[in-house]
Design a protein around this motif. Structure first.
Motif, short mmCIF file in Angstrom:
data_model
loop_
_atom_site.label_atom_id
_atom_site.label_comp_id
_atom_site.label_asym_id
_atom_site.label_seq_id
_atom_site.Cartn_x
_atom_site.Cartn_y
_atom_site.Cartn_z
N GLY A 9 -14.99 32.32 -12.53
CA GLY A 9 -14.76 33.71 -12.17
C GLY A 9 -15.96 34.46 -11.66
O GLY A 9 -17.12 34.04 -11.80
N THR A 10 -15.69 35.61 -11.09
CA THR A 10 -16.72 36.55 -10.68
C THR A 10 -17.25 37.22 -11.95
O THR A 10 -16.61 37.17 -13.01
CB THR A 10 -16.14 37.64 -9.76
N PRO A 11 -18.40 37.87 -11.86
CA PRO A 11 -18.89 38.60 -13.03
C PRO A 11 -17.86 39.58 -13.59
O PRO A 11 -17.68 39.65 -14.81
CB PRO A 11 -20.14 39.33 -12.51
N GLU A 12 -17.17 40.27 -12.71
CA GLU A 12 -16.17 41.23 -13.16
C GLU A 12 -15.02 40.54 -13.91
O GLU A 12 -14.54 41.03 -14.93
CB GLU A 12 -15.60 42.03 -11.98
N GLU A 13 -14.57 39.40 -13.38
CA GLU A 13 -13.48 38.65 -14.03
C GLU A 13 -13.91 38.12 -15.40
O GLU A 13 -13.15 38.16 -16.36
CB GLU A 13 -13.03 37.50 -13.14
N ILE A 14 -15.14 37.63 -15.48
CA ILE A 14 -15.65 37.10 -16.76
C ILE A 14 -15.74 38.23 -17.78
O ILE A 14 -15.29 38.08 -18.92
CB ILE A 14 -17.01 36.42 -16.56
N LEU A 15 -16.32 39.36 -17.39
CA LEU A 15 -16.44 40.49 -18.31
C LEU A 15 -15.07 40.96 -18.79
O LEU A 15 -14.87 41.23 -19.97
CB LEU A 15 -17.18 41.64 -17.63
#
Length: 166
Positions: free
Chosen positions: A73-79
């Motif tokens: 995932g992207t950083p946003e998806e991971i967060l």
């Protein structure tokens, strides 16, 4: 080697001070992934942070996509995944390589430490754990299948909590 001197940015793009902000605390550093059979260990990591947080302990998650692409995932998806699925509120770093030619300097410092079975060197899988003392020294390593709430982990943490040093 003081682990807290190593620069690594936050997943959300914050300055490379994630480890410096842990200075003076006992810290469990864990390479994490969102799509791994071991991902439910996030529950135990959150419980550790809650149990010992007010005693000078923290958890730092280090996303890594090197093991079968289990953190794509992207950083946003991971967060989003970590906060909504597991209630993660401890720091997550930028996504890094933990093995190979592009290994992050943090893992260059961590991997010489051996676990109880004598394994040192390359990270074997997601959720390998390193316990760092308040002075920045590496004091223990736990394999990926060792649960965060395992008595060996709890005992090691309790032995290096800042209030245990007085």
């Amino acid at each position: 080697m003081n682990v807290y001197d190593i620069a690594i940015a936050g997943l959300e793009g914050s300055p490379a001070t994630v480890l410096d902000e842990q200075r003076g605390r006992a810290t469990l550093i864990v390479n994490v992934a969102s799509r791994c059979g071991l991902t439910p260990q996030y529950d135990g990591l959150v419980a550790l942070a809650d149990r010992y947080g007010d005693r000078g302990f923290g958890v730092v998650g280090v996303p890594c996509n090197q093991f079968m692409g289990q953190e794509p995932g992207t950083p946003e998806e991971i967060l989003e995944f970590c906060s909504t699925t597991y209630g993660v509120d401890f720091p997550l770093t930028e996504k890094v390589d933990v093995n190979g030619a592009e290994r992050h300097p943090l893992y260059e410092a961590l991997v010489p430490a051996a676990d109880a079975e004598g394994h040192d060197g390359d990270i074997r899988w997601n959720f390998e754990k390193f316990l760092v003392a308040p002075d920045g020294s590496i004091v223990d390593r736990f394999g990926p299948k060792v649960e965060p709430l395992d008595q060996r982990v709890l005992s090691a943490i309790e032995a290096v909590l800042p209030d245990a040093q007085t």
